[in-house]
Design a protein around this motif. Structure first.
Motif, PDB file in Angstrom:
ATOM      1  N   PHE A 104      27.219  51.650  -2.985  1.00 14.81           N
ATOM      2  CA  PHE A 104      26.084  50.775  -2.724  1.00 14.81           C
ATOM      3  C   PHE A 104      25.701  50.993  -1.274  1.00 14.81           C
ATOM      4  O   PHE A 104      26.459  50.657  -0.366  1.00 14.81           O
ATOM      5  N   GLY A 107      22.995  48.131  -0.551  1.00 13.93           N
ATOM      6  CA  GLY A 107      22.693  47.515  -1.844  1.00 13.93           C
ATOM      7  C   GLY A 107      22.086  48.445  -2.875  1.00 13.93           C
ATOM      8  O   GLY A 107      21.954  48.075  -4.035  1.00 13.93           O
ATOM      9  N   ARG A 108      21.707  49.657  -2.446  1.00 15.38           N
ATOM     10  CA  ARG A 108      21.116  50.613  -3.409  1.00 15.38           C
ATOM     11  C   ARG A 108      22.234  51.359  -4.121  1.00 15.38           C
ATOM     12  O   ARG A 108      23.069  51.989  -3.479  1.00 15.38           O
ATOM     13  N   ARG A 109      22.230  51.294  -5.416  1.00 14.05           N
ATOM     14  CA  ARG A 109      23.356  51.829  -6.187  1.00 14.05           C
ATOM     15  C   ARG A 109      23.236  53.339  -6.429  1.00 14.05           C
ATOM     16  O   ARG A 109      22.190  53.828  -6.811  1.00 14.05           O
TER      17      ARG A 109
ATOM     18  N   ARG B  22      18.168  46.073  -5.248  1.00 13.04           N
ATOM     19  CA  ARG B  22      19.316  46.082  -4.346  1.00 13.04           C
ATOM     20  C   ARG B  22      20.353  45.082  -4.828  1.00 13.04           C
ATOM     21  O   ARG B  22      20.020  43.939  -5.099  1.00 13.04           O
TER      22      ARG B  22
END
Lengths: 132, 49
Positions: A104, A107-109, B22
């Motif tokens: 992440f 927060g971007r997977r 996100r």
């Protein structure tokens, strides 16, 4: 990591999953090394020596990086970090993860092994948007 | 016309939020490397084996 020194922070969560023999004990070993201030030394060694991660070998690795082996072994055998590992596993399940590594990045997977260039591109995008 | 604009706005904000999804992952006391004030935080779920 070196390219972005000071600009990124890496946080590790343990997700020993399925029926692999030594996933769990290796996670215990990494955290036991962390108790002695050598998490990253053990982390790197485990990745290098994987899949040879049985208890005896882990103890050898602990010696290799200069840990107090008695304390280290006691930590493995009592599953000292079970609560933290279980917490990470629960988090992984809650996030519906089914693969490692999963990243992440702010927060971007990103799921699965990716070429370094791919991760670098996302990191650079995040650094650019952080500056705005 | 106004309705159309609103509709396009709705569509674009929807696709934007989809692309930019996100996740919030708590850091807790997990091992970390690098400054806590770093502009980029990477959380890695790992299986050593």
């Amino acid at each position: 990591m070196e390219t972005f020194k000071g600009k990124i922070r890496l946080v590790i969560k343990n997700y020993p999953y399925k029926y692999r023999d030594f996933s769990y004990i290796a996670a215990e070993a990494s955290l036991a090394a962390g108790d002695q201030g050598k998490y990253w030394e053990m982390h790197d060694l485990l990745i290098k020596r994987s899949p040879e991660l049985d208890r005896d070998r882990l103890i050898t690795y602990a010696k290799e990086i200069g840990l107090d082996v008695r304390v280290f072994t006691a930590s493995l055998d009592t599953r000292k970090h079970a609560a933290s590992i279980e917490r990470d596993k629960k988090l992984a399940v809650d996030l519906d993860l089914y693969n490692t590594p999963t990243f992440f990045i702010n927060g971007r997977r990103v799921i699965g092994e990716r070429p370094y260039e791919y991760l670098k591109k996302i990191i650079e995008e995040e650094l650019r948007s952080a500056k705005q | 016309m106004k309705k159309l604009v609103v509709f396009i706005f709705f569509l674009s904000s929807f696709s934007l939020s989809f692309a930019e999804q996100r996740f919030i992952v708590p850091l807790e006391d997990s091992p970390s490397y690098g400054p806590s004030a770093a502009p980029v935080t990477i959380i890695e779920f790992i299986d050593f084996q």
